[in-house]
Design an enzyme around this catalytic site. Structure first.
Site, PDB file in Angstrom:
ATOM      1  N   ASN A   1      46.009  19.367  75.635  1.00 40.62           N
ATOM      2  CA  ASN A   1      46.203  18.832  76.987  1.00 40.62           C
ATOM      3  C   ASN A   1      47.396  17.884  76.939  1.00 40.62           C
ATOM      4  OD1 ASN A   1      46.039  17.637  79.498  1.00 40.62           O
ATOM      5  ND2 ASN A   1      44.225  16.393  78.995  1.00 40.62           N
TER       6      ASN A   1
ATOM      7  N   LYS B   1      48.610  16.244  79.293  1.00 39.64           N
ATOM      8  CA  LYS B   1      48.485  15.185  80.318  1.00 39.64           C
ATOM      9  C   LYS B   1      49.793  15.060  81.084  1.00 39.64           C
ATOM     10  CE  LYS B   1      45.307  12.768  77.256  1.00 39.64           C
ATOM     11  NZ  LYS B   1      44.091  12.038  77.500  1.00 39.64           N
TER      12      LYS B   1
ATOM     13  N   HIS C   1      38.336  17.026  84.034  1.00 46.45           N
ATOM     14  CA  HIS C   1      38.741  16.155  82.922  1.00 46.45           C
ATOM     15  C   HIS C   1      38.352  14.712  83.258  1.00 46.45           C
ATOM     16  CE1 HIS C   1      41.304  13.843  80.201  1.00 46.45           C
ATOM     17  NE2 HIS C   1      41.254  14.912  79.417  1.00 46.45           N
TER      18      HIS C   1
ATOM     19  N   GLU D   1      39.853  12.026  83.103  1.00 46.97           N
ATOM     20  CA  GLU D   1      40.833  11.243  83.879  1.00 46.97           C
ATOM     21  C   GLU D   1      40.795  11.649  85.355  1.00 46.97           C
ATOM     22  OE1 GLU D   1      44.006  12.072  81.124  1.00 46.97           O
ATOM     23  OE2 GLU D   1      42.883  10.880  79.685  1.00 46.97           O
TER      24      GLU D   1
ATOM     25  N   GLU E   1      33.615  15.975  76.149  1.00 47.72           N
ATOM     26  CA  GLU E   1      34.566  14.913  75.821  1.00 47.72           C
ATOM     27  C   GLU E   1      33.954  13.560  76.177  1.00 47.72           C
ATOM     28  OE1 GLU E   1      38.843  16.433  75.701  1.00 47.72           O
ATOM     29  OE2 GLU E   1      38.426  16.004  77.790  1.00 47.72           O
TER      30      GLU E   1
ATOM     31  N   GLY F   1      41.487   9.184  73.929  1.00 49.29           N
ATOM     32  CA  GLY F   1      42.665   8.331  73.857  1.00 49.29           C
ATOM     33  C   GLY F   1      42.396   6.958  73.265  1.00 49.29           C
TER      34      GLY F   1
ATOM     35  N   SER G   1      40.084  12.029  70.719  1.00 48.43           N
ATOM     36  CA  SER G   1      40.752  11.495  69.523  1.00 48.43           C
ATOM     37  C   SER G   1      40.714  12.444  68.325  1.00 48.43           C
ATOM     38  CB  SER G   1      40.167  10.117  69.153  1.00 48.43           C
ATOM     39  OG  SER G   1      40.446   9.190  70.194  1.00 48.43           O
TER      40      SER G   1
HETATM   41  C1  PEP Z   1      42.052  14.830  76.303  1.00 50.45           C
HETATM   42  O1  PEP Z   1      43.059  14.537  76.944  1.00 50.45           O
HETATM   43  O2  PEP Z   1      41.288  15.699  76.735  1.00 50.45           O
HETATM   44  C2  PEP Z   1      41.782  14.146  75.034  1.00 50.45           C
HETATM   45  C3  PEP Z   1      40.717  14.473  74.370  1.00 50.45           C
HETATM   46  O3  PEP Z   1      42.693  13.184  74.637  1.00 50.45           O
HETATM   47  P1  PEP Z   1      42.825  12.543  73.156  1.00 50.45           P
HETATM   48  O4  PEP Z   1      42.789  13.688  72.190  1.00 50.45           O
HETATM   49  O5  PEP Z   1      44.155  11.854  73.179  1.00 50.45           O
HETATM   50  O6  PEP Z   1      41.673  11.618  72.964  1.00 50.45           O
END
Ligand code: PEP
Length: 250
Positions: free
Chosen positions: A10, A12, A96, A98, A168, A174, A214
């Site tokens: 992703n 972003k 997601h 976010e 997630e 993040g 992460s």
């Molecule tokens: C994501 O954007 O779905 C995500 C898991 O980000 P990160 O790997 O940076 O934690």
């Protein structure tokens, strides 16, 4: 039917046009055999058509990170499912964290987007997961269950054959705090139980359940070794082709 393994990135809201093109080329050139795993990237809308056209037939699937649930209309600033499909995308990321927690998307709109994805021939990747306070209160399973039930309302067994779910935990996205393989496996096994309850054993068994939060080259193998972790959704570490390829081959 065997369960697919998918390593998804992703991007972003990162990258210039030049960076999007060079990262795509580097992924196509460098991804190698990947142990039979599939690779997908979720890119910003403005890059979708070009990245999808570069990736066509190269073993790299493309999706957009969000869309609206209507075919067309006076919805300034939004992209429709028809546009996502027309850009050459296979996938659409829906729900997601976010989108849920920065933009306030509720389960009702997420469900409408999942339905719209199917209506217009896109494969949804639905993200679910609990907040830190819910995790600390021992509510991870309850939150995931409620999200699955609400977000998949009205979706049929047949449609679920092309569904991917990404667990997630919001506290891990993040933040550098990855869920341990055991914590993630425990929630994945539970989500599979819920999906089996909703759609039967055959379907529950084949839906790919990805972990996200992460993920890095050094923790990917431990997560992927778990029975119910069928892939990874990677944010930060997918921005550089090298680290994403290392994760895909972990
Ligand atoms: C994501 O954007 O779905 C995500 C898991 O980000 P990160 O790997 O940076 O934690």
């Amino acid at each position: 039917m065997a369960r697919r393994t998918i390593i998804a990135g992703n991007w972003k809201m990162y990258k210039t046009h030049e960076e999007a093109v060079s990262t795509t080329l580097a992924l196509i050139d460098g991804k190698g055999g990947m142990k039979g795993r599939e690779m997908a990237i979720f890119v910003p809308a403005v890059f979708a058509r070009e990245v999808a056209s570069m990736s066509k037939g190269k073993g790299l699937d493309v999706g957009m990170q969000n869309m609206y649930n209507q075919k067309e209309g006076a919805f300034t600033g939004e992209n429709s499912p028809v546009m996502v499909k027309d850009a050459g995308c296979r996938y659409i990321l829906i729900g997601h964290s976010e989108r849920r927690h920065v933009f306030g998307e509720k389960d009702e709109i997420i469900n409408a987007k999942v339905r719209a994805a199917y209506e217009f021939g896109l494969e949804p990747m639905l993200c679910i997961g609990e907040l830190l306070e819910e995790y600390e209160a021992g509510k991870s399973k309850e939150v995931c269950r409620n999200q699955l039930i609400a977000d998949l309302r009205g979706i049929t067994v047949d449609q679920m054959k092309v569904m991917t779910i990404a667990y997630e935990p919001v506290w891990a996205i993040g933040t550098g705090k990855v869920a341990t393989p055991e914590i993630a496996q425990n929630i994945h096994a539970y989500c599979r139980e819920v999906l089996t309850e909703l759609y039967g054993k055959e379907t529950g068994e084949i839906i790919p359940l990805l972990y996200g939060g992460s993920v890095k080259p050094d923790n990917a193998a431990g997560l992927l070794s778990q029975t119910d972790i069928d892939g990874l959704l990677v944010g930060g570490a997918s921005l550089k082709a090298d680290s994403f390829i290392a994760i895909a081959n972990a």
